[in-house]
Motif scaffolding. Structure first.
Motif, PDB file in Angstrom:
ATOM      1  N   ASP A   1       0.611  -2.176 -28.186  1.00 56.92           N
ATOM      2  CA  ASP A   1       0.036  -3.271 -27.403  1.00 56.92           C
ATOM      3  C   ASP A   1       1.135  -4.146 -26.795  1.00 56.92           C
ATOM      4  N   ALA A   2       2.158  -4.442 -27.601  1.00 56.05           N
ATOM      5  CA  ALA A   2       3.267  -5.257 -27.098  1.00 56.05           C
ATOM      6  C   ALA A   2       3.987  -4.547 -25.959  1.00 56.05           C
ATOM      7  N   ARG A   3       4.175  -3.257 -26.110  1.00 53.47           N
ATOM      8  CA  ARG A   3       4.836  -2.500 -25.037  1.00 53.47           C
ATOM      9  C   ARG A   3       3.946  -2.411 -23.804  1.00 53.47           C
ATOM     10  N   GLY A   4       2.642  -2.363 -23.995  1.00 53.80           N
ATOM     11  CA  GLY A   4       1.736  -2.364 -22.847  1.00 53.80           C
ATOM     12  C   GLY A   4       1.813  -3.663 -22.066  1.00 53.80           C
ATOM     13  N   GLN A   5       1.877  -4.784 -22.778  1.00 56.67           N
ATOM     14  CA  GLN A   5       2.025  -6.062 -22.092  1.00 56.67           C
ATOM     15  C   GLN A   5       3.367  -6.143 -21.380  1.00 56.67           C
ATOM     16  N   ARG A   6       4.394  -5.584 -22.002  1.00 55.52           N
ATOM     17  CA  ARG A   6       5.714  -5.568 -21.334  1.00 55.52           C
ATOM     18  C   ARG A   6       5.667  -4.723 -20.072  1.00 55.52           C
ATOM     19  N   ALA A   7       4.916  -3.618 -20.104  1.00 54.76           N
ATOM     20  CA  ALA A   7       4.788  -2.786 -18.901  1.00 54.76           C
ATOM     21  C   ALA A   7       4.039  -3.523 -17.797  1.00 54.76           C
ATOM     22  N   ALA A   8       3.018  -4.311 -18.176  1.00 57.57           N
ATOM     23  CA  ALA A   8       2.283  -5.090 -17.176  1.00 57.57           C
ATOM     24  C   ALA A   8       3.189  -6.141 -16.540  1.00 57.57           C
ATOM     25  N   ILE A   9       4.033  -6.774 -17.361  1.00 51.44           N
ATOM     26  CA  ILE A   9       4.969  -7.758 -16.813  1.00 51.44           C
ATOM     27  C   ILE A   9       5.994  -7.067 -15.916  1.00 51.44           C
ATOM     28  N   ALA A  10       6.446  -5.873 -16.325  1.00 45.61           N
ATOM     29  CA  ALA A  10       7.390  -5.122 -15.487  1.00 45.61           C
ATOM     30  C   ALA A  10       6.774  -4.785 -14.136  1.00 45.61           C
ATOM     31  N   ALA A  11       5.468  -4.487 -14.129  1.00 44.17           N
ATOM     32  CA  ALA A  11       4.790  -4.218 -12.856  1.00 44.17           C
ATOM     33  C   ALA A  11       4.762  -5.475 -11.988  1.00 44.17           C
ATOM     34  N   ALA A  12       4.522  -6.632 -12.615  1.00 40.65           N
ATOM     35  CA  ALA A  12       4.538  -7.884 -11.862  1.00 40.65           C
ATOM     36  C   ALA A  12       5.928  -8.186 -11.320  1.00 40.65           C
ATOM     37  N   VAL A  13       6.951  -7.874 -12.099  1.00 42.73           N
ATOM     38  CA  VAL A  13       8.334  -8.054 -11.638  1.00 42.73           C
ATOM     39  C   VAL A  13       8.611  -7.152 -10.433  1.00 42.73           C
ATOM     40  N   THR A  14       8.154  -5.907 -10.518  1.00 41.63           N
ATOM     41  CA  THR A  14       8.327  -4.980  -9.396  1.00 41.63           C
ATOM     42  C   THR A  14       7.638  -5.506  -8.142  1.00 41.63           C
ATOM     43  N   LEU A  15       6.440  -6.058  -8.329  1.00 39.80           N
ATOM     44  CA  LEU A  15       5.702  -6.613  -7.195  1.00 39.80           C
ATOM     45  C   LEU A  15       6.452  -7.786  -6.572  1.00 39.80           C
ATOM     46  N   ALA A  16       6.984  -8.675  -7.421  1.00 45.64           N
ATOM     47  CA  ALA A  16       7.734  -9.827  -6.912  1.00 45.64           C
ATOM     48  C   ALA A  16       9.016  -9.385  -6.214  1.00 45.64           C
TER      49      ALA A  16
ATOM     50  N   ALA B   1       0.802  -1.220   0.000  1.00 47.70           N
ATOM     51  CA  ALA B   1       0.000   0.000   0.000  1.00 47.70           C
ATOM     52  C   ALA B   1       0.835   1.269   0.000  1.00 47.70           C
ATOM     53  N   SER B   2       2.127   1.160   0.268  1.00 45.67           N
ATOM     54  CA  SER B   2       2.933   2.377   0.443  1.00 45.67           C
ATOM     55  C   SER B   2       4.211   2.414  -0.366  1.00 45.67           C
ATOM     56  N   SER B   3       4.527   1.357  -1.092  1.00 46.67           N
ATOM     57  CA  SER B   3       5.831   1.307  -1.760  1.00 46.67           C
ATOM     58  C   SER B   3       5.908   2.263  -2.948  1.00 46.67           C
ATOM     59  N   PRO B   4       6.931   3.107  -3.022  1.00 51.05           N
ATOM     60  CA  PRO B   4       7.095   3.971  -4.206  1.00 51.05           C
ATOM     61  C   PRO B   4       7.432   3.197  -5.461  1.00 51.05           C
ATOM     62  N   SER B   5       8.018   2.011  -5.321  1.00 48.78           N
ATOM     63  CA  SER B   5       8.328   1.229  -6.514  1.00 48.78           C
ATOM     64  C   SER B   5       7.061   0.788  -7.228  1.00 48.78           C
ATOM     65  N   LEU B   6       5.978   0.551  -6.484  1.00 49.98           N
ATOM     66  CA  LEU B   6       4.713   0.220  -7.124  1.00 49.98           C
ATOM     67  C   LEU B   6       4.103   1.434  -7.803  1.00 49.98           C
ATOM     68  N   GLU B   7       4.372   2.619  -7.285  1.00 51.13           N
ATOM     69  CA  GLU B   7       3.923   3.834  -7.963  1.00 51.13           C
ATOM     70  C   GLU B   7       4.627   3.980  -9.309  1.00 51.13           C
ATOM     71  N   VAL B   8       5.911   3.614  -9.336  1.00 52.11           N
ATOM     72  CA  VAL B   8       6.645   3.644 -10.603  1.00 52.11           C
ATOM     73  C   VAL B   8       6.027   2.678 -11.603  1.00 52.11           C
ATOM     74  N   ALA B   9       5.726   1.464 -11.143  1.00 51.11           N
ATOM     75  CA  ALA B   9       5.122   0.469 -12.034  1.00 51.11           C
ATOM     76  C   ALA B   9       3.751   0.921 -12.513  1.00 51.11           C
ATOM     77  N   SER B  10       2.961   1.516 -11.622  1.00 52.20           N
ATOM     78  CA  SER B  10       1.641   2.002 -12.001  1.00 52.20           C
ATOM     79  C   SER B  10       1.739   3.102 -13.057  1.00 52.20           C
ATOM     80  N   ALA B  11       2.701   4.005 -12.880  1.00 53.82           N
ATOM     81  CA  ALA B  11       2.893   5.069 -13.865  1.00 53.82           C
ATOM     82  C   ALA B  11       3.325   4.489 -15.207  1.00 53.82           C
ATOM     83  N   GLY B  12       4.128   3.437 -15.180  1.00 55.03           N
ATOM     84  CA  GLY B  12       4.541   2.797 -16.425  1.00 55.03           C
ATOM     85  C   GLY B  12       3.367   2.208 -17.184  1.00 55.03           C
ATOM     86  N   ILE B  13       2.418   1.604 -16.466  1.00 54.39           N
ATOM     87  CA  ILE B  13       1.228   1.050 -17.109  1.00 54.39           C
ATOM     88  C   ILE B  13       0.367   2.167 -17.689  1.00 54.39           C
TER      89      ILE B  13
END
Length: 419
Positions: free
Chosen positions: A116-131, A43-55
């Motif tokens: 679209d391909a870059r959007g899917q890559r951004a979603a995967i990058a967000a999952a990587v950030t979460l992991a 709920a508070s990590s700035p790294s997730l904010e980065v991933a959200s902005a990327g999406i």
């Protein structure tokens, strides 16, 4: 968005820092579990904010890619400021109209495919950030729990050292031992008290690091029962790296490179520009329509070099994907073996070895008080117990760390087909 990430983080894992005195009070509260730490970090990590902005950026890029070229307003005045009948603006011809670019070769759909391909890559990058965040929180939690255990052990050893000093004084006062035994026991006590102070400072740092990860101070003890628990571990089973985040990212890179090749091919087809204008003839005050077509003539740049570049980059992404598949498989196999070895070490160190060391120290203390054992025997047994306890804590920490790193490697990629 943060609430979504927090929920995912909790499912995947199923202010100032107080000084020594306030730390003791905090440890008396209810247990602060790993699941709570994971939820707060999500709920508070700035790294997730980065991933959200990327999406969000990828979504905006998808919208931009689908837009068509804008038309142009064109005005032109001819036959002015000349000589004779073309002096001033008496014979001026003014043309005003619109130009509309027409994209050919599927450029718009090719741009959308790239987005679209870059959007899917951004979603995967967000999952990587979460992991990665989950791994960092678990490691910080393990470090903090281990620090709590080390502090408890240090305090217990300090109490035993004080008891050993009292026993030595009794023996010296009774004339059953040399005064050097009392001095030796006092040195052990002083060192034990210093170890407690070091353990307190280490715990403060570890809890502070965890608090920074979750975005708020920690109240209460950590979940020591979780730390002491070692799951049963049977023979290792091979894990297919194909569904992991690393492979999903590599496959997304290949898909993006494929889309780039298609886009480069579409760029080889020249676009045309249609124009429709109205022309006013000043000499007769008449108006006439003007239509035009503009087609580029690809003499110097026909787009073949761009296609060759895109194909080379696609081949590079494909080869890099095979490298990642190999490295991921090796890393998972090594991580599986490391978890198994760490589990064996932790069970041994915190089980039979620790029980034997505790029993040996207990017998040595009784025997020393009764004059059956010498002080060196007691100190040797106490040192063995202290080292075994430290080894048990280190083994448990290594086990949880290895398990967390293994889980990070084997984290499954998100199912993007549901979007």
């Amino acid at each position: 968005m943060h609430r979504i990430f927090a929920a995912l983080l909790a499912v995947s894992g199923c202010a100032s820092i107080a000084q020594a005195q306030s730390t003791d009070l905090a440890l008396a509260g209810p247990s602060f579990t790993l699941d709570q730490a994971l939820e707060l970090a999500g709920a508070s990590s700035p790294s997730l904010e980065v991933a959200s902005a990327g999406i969000r950026s990828a979504d905006a890029a998808r919208t931009v890619a689908g837009l068509r070229p804008n038309p142009s307003i064109v005005t032109q005045t001819e036959n002015v400021a000349g000589s004779g009948q073309y002096r001033d603006v008496r014979s001026a011809e003014t043309t005003a109209g619109l130009e509309l670019p027409i994209e050919l070769g599927g450029k718009r759909s090719a741009r959308i495919a790239v987005a679209d391909a870059r959007g899917q890559r951004a979603a995967i990058a967000a999952a990587v950030t979460l992991a990665d965040l989950r791994l960092a929180v678990i490691q910080a939690y393990v470090e903090a729990v281990a620090a709590e255990r080390r502090l408890a052990t240090a305090r217990e050893q300090s109490g035993l050292a004080a008891e050993g000093l009292r026993a030595a004084r009794v023996r010296v006062r009774a004339g059953r031992a040399s005064p050097i035994e009392e001095q030796r026991a006092d040195v052990v006590r002083i060192n034990a008290e210093a170890a407690v102070e070091r353990a307190i400072r280490t715990l403060e740092v570890a809890r502070g690091n965890l608090a920074r990860r979750i975005g708020q101070p920690i109240g209460g003890m950590l979940d020591v029962a979780w730390f002491d628990r070692v799951a049963g571990y049977g023979p290792t089973q091979g894990i297919d790296p194909g569904g992991t985040l690393a492979m999903a990212a590599a496959q997304a890179d290949v898909a993006t490179a494929d889309a780039q090749v298609r886009l480069a091919r579409s760029q080889r087809v020249p676009d045309i520009t249609l124009s429709a204008s109205a022309r006013r003839l000043a000499a007769t005050n008449d108006t006439a329509a003007v239509f035009g077509v503009s087609i580029p003539f690809p003499v110097f740049n026909n787009g073949s070099a761009a296609v060759a570049q895109a194909r080379a980059e696609r081949d590079q992404s494909d080869a890099q994907g095979r490298v990642i598949a190999l490295e991921t498989a090796q890393a998972i196999a090594a991580a599986e073996a490391e978890v198994a070895n760490a589990a064996t070490t932790a069970r041994t160190a915190s089980g039979p070895a620790l029980v034997a060391a505790q029993e040996s120290a207990r017998i040595a203390r009784i025997g020393y008080r009764e004059g059956k054992f010498g002080q060196l025997d007691l100190l040797d047994a106490e040192r063995t117990l202290s080292e075994t306890r430290a080894a048990a804590i280190d083994a448990l920490a290594a086990y949880h760390d290895a398990q967390a790193r293994r889980d990070r490697l084997t984290t499954a990629a998100p199912d993007l087909t549901k979007d």
